[in-house]
Design an enzyme around this catalytic site. Structure first.
Site, PDB file in Angstrom:
ATOM      1  N   TYR A   1      13.456  85.749  20.694  1.00  0.00           N
ATOM      2  CA  TYR A   1      13.832  86.768  19.724  1.00  0.00           C
ATOM      3  C   TYR A   1      13.960  87.029  18.739  1.00  0.00           C
ATOM      4  O   TYR A   1      12.911  87.396  16.965  1.00  0.00           O
ATOM      5  CB  TYR A   1      15.163  87.768  20.946  1.00  0.00           C
ATOM      6  CG  TYR A   1      14.848  88.899  19.885  1.00  0.00           C
ATOM      7  CD1 TYR A   1      14.617  90.148  19.853  1.00  0.00           C
ATOM      8  CD2 TYR A   1      16.463  88.065  18.617  1.00  0.00           C
ATOM      9  CE1 TYR A   1      15.203  91.331  18.707  1.00  0.00           C
ATOM     10  CE2 TYR A   1      16.879  89.607  18.070  1.00  0.00           C
ATOM     11  CZ  TYR A   1      15.828  90.534  18.084  1.00  0.00           C
ATOM     12  OH  TYR A   1      16.229  92.198  16.985  1.00  0.00           O
ATOM     13  N   GLU A  60      20.522  87.898  13.152  1.00  0.00           N
ATOM     14  CA  GLU A  60      19.961  87.984  14.341  1.00  0.00           C
ATOM     15  C   GLU A  60      20.477  87.479  14.942  1.00  0.00           C
ATOM     16  O   GLU A  60      20.927  87.732  16.181  1.00  0.00           O
ATOM     17  CB  GLU A  60      18.671  87.545  14.028  1.00  0.00           C
ATOM     18  CG  GLU A  60      17.464  88.303  13.145  1.00  0.00           C
ATOM     19  CD  GLU A  60      17.783  90.350  14.219  1.00  0.00           C
ATOM     20  OE1 GLU A  60      18.139  89.939  15.010  1.00  0.00           O
ATOM     21  OE2 GLU A  60      17.271  90.716  13.574  1.00  0.00           O
ATOM     22  N   ASP A  86      14.125  92.260  22.706  1.00  0.00           N
ATOM     23  CA  ASP A  86      15.305  92.125  23.315  1.00  0.00           C
ATOM     24  C   ASP A  86      15.841  93.799  24.888  1.00  0.00           C
ATOM     25  O   ASP A  86      14.589  93.977  25.172  1.00  0.00           O
ATOM     26  CB  ASP A  86      15.723  93.236  22.024  1.00  0.00           C
ATOM     27  CG  ASP A  86      15.882  94.475  21.837  1.00  0.00           C
ATOM     28  OD1 ASP A  86      14.831  94.683  21.930  1.00  0.00           O
ATOM     29  OD2 ASP A  86      16.819  94.863  21.450  1.00  0.00           O
TER      30      ASP A  86
END
Length: 357
Positions: free
Chosen positions: A122, A39, A140
């Site tokens: 996020y 991520e 996002d």
DNA sequence: AACCCGGGGGT
DNA sequence: ACCCCAGGGTT
């Protein structure tokens, strides 16, 4: 407030996802470390660009212990070319925190994850759902786009209130049953179907989409324009003597913090650079101009640069700038550099031979 | 709330 | 030339 039945929007996305999900490596694991690493890599980064870095980094640092123990210079070298280098610094900070303070175990909830350096709304939602099954919705760029179009939301997605509004809506939509699948599905849908220039003809949500019905697909989401780029001029001096080259690590709150470079003067022309740093004047008798890189474009800056190769005889005496240091020319390869310098080296054989043997 | 931080690819 | 990308931190 448990949802007994899912919103039709969620049902359609999940059904679509069954047929269209890509086989991506971070979808094959529940390891919070690997998910976290992926991520961070993917923040503001396309999958195609991040994928090679994911393989490199998971191989170099298979566990959070390996990453915590890593030399930061090595980490920056692995991150070279990916951009947003504060991610690498925060990656290391968080790894050390998880190892030293949390016994190597990542926090398992959104509210704890978001406290980690480099983990924002996020990323906290992504890790909480993918690794731990928490029903926290990811918001996002894909989610902004899909929700703005499908539900007709006019809020400027760069406005401060946008995240709160879109998150509240996504929270209503995310199922309590397998929320991770919904999060994966909505982002995959945004990437492959409801893209910036979508193929509405093949969209399974066409019959209920606000933007399609109102013929406003190309106007949503609303996003204010970015400010114009700043133009900057860098003069680089590759100063070499006795097999060593003069370098420093950028520290200022500026671009490329933590990366290494040659002696650099921010100035539009050579004469001004010399006036700013008089020690350069006697060196220029040994200087040859290198083929300058083209304009180097960043999101908010354009860097126009020139470069000189200055090869000094061993007996040449001068006072180097105090914030620069000598390293063996052959060791420069091991340091993280801006892509501008990688291009400079690639384009100049003489430089390449000095630095890479 | 405004500003800063990379690099690459699509259109 | 402009937009966007599995955003986050600092001031």
């Amino acid at each position: 407030m448990k949802k007994v039945t899912n919103h039709p929007f969620a049902e359609t996305l999940i059904t679509w996802y069954k047929d269209h999900a890509r086989d991506l490596p971070w979808r094959r694991t529940n390891d919070p470390y690997v998910i976290w690493l992926s991520e961070i890599i993917l923040q503001q980064t396309r999958i195609a660009q991040g994928l090679p870095y994911f393989y490199t980094l998971t191989e170099a640092f298979p566990t959070v212990y390996d990453l915590a123990a890593a030399d930061e210079t090595t980490l920056f070298r692995h991150w070279q070319g990916l951009g947003y280098y504060s991610r690498a610094r925060n990656l290391h900070k968080t790894a050390k925190h998880v190892v030293d303070m949390l016994d190597g175990k990542f926090p398992e909830t959104y509210s704890e994850l978001i406290k980690l350096p480099g983990v924002g709304p996020y990323t906290a939602a992504a890790i909480a759902s993918f690794a731990f099954g928490e029903a926290s919705p990811v918001v996002d760029g894909n989610v902004y786009r899909i929700l703005a179009r499908y539900f007709g939301i006019e809020t400027d997605i760069l406005h401060a209130s946008a995240r709160k509004e879109f998150t509240a809506l996504a929270q209503e939509l995310i199922p309590n049953s397998d929320p991770a699948r919904f999060n994966q599905a909505i982002m995959e849908f945004g990437s492959l179907q409801c893209s910036p220039s979508p193929d509405c003809g093949s969209c399974p949500l066409i019959s209920s989409c606000f933007a399609y019905r109102e013929e406003r697909v190309n106007q949503l989401p609303v996003k204010s324009k970015a400010k114009p780029q700043r133009i900057r001029h860098f003069q680089y001096f590759i100063i070499e003597q006795a097999g060593k080259v003069l370098v420093h690590q950028r520290q200022a709150k500026d671009i490329w913090q933590g990366l290494w470079e040659f002696f650099c003067v921010e100035s539009p022309d050579l004469q001004e650079a010399i006036n700013l740093h008089p020690f350069l004047s006697p060196l220029m008798g040994h200087a040859v101009a290198l083929q300058a890189p083209g304009v180097h474009v960043l999101s908010h800056q354009k860097i126009i640069s020139a470069a000189w190769l200055v090869q000094l005889p061993s007996n040449f005496k001068f006072e180097k700038p105090s914030d620069y240091q000598w390293i063996l020319s052959s060791e420069f390869e091991q340091l993280g550099k801006p892509v501008l310098l990688l291009n400079l080296i690639t384009d100049n054989i003489a430089l390449k031979e000095i630095l890479e043997g």
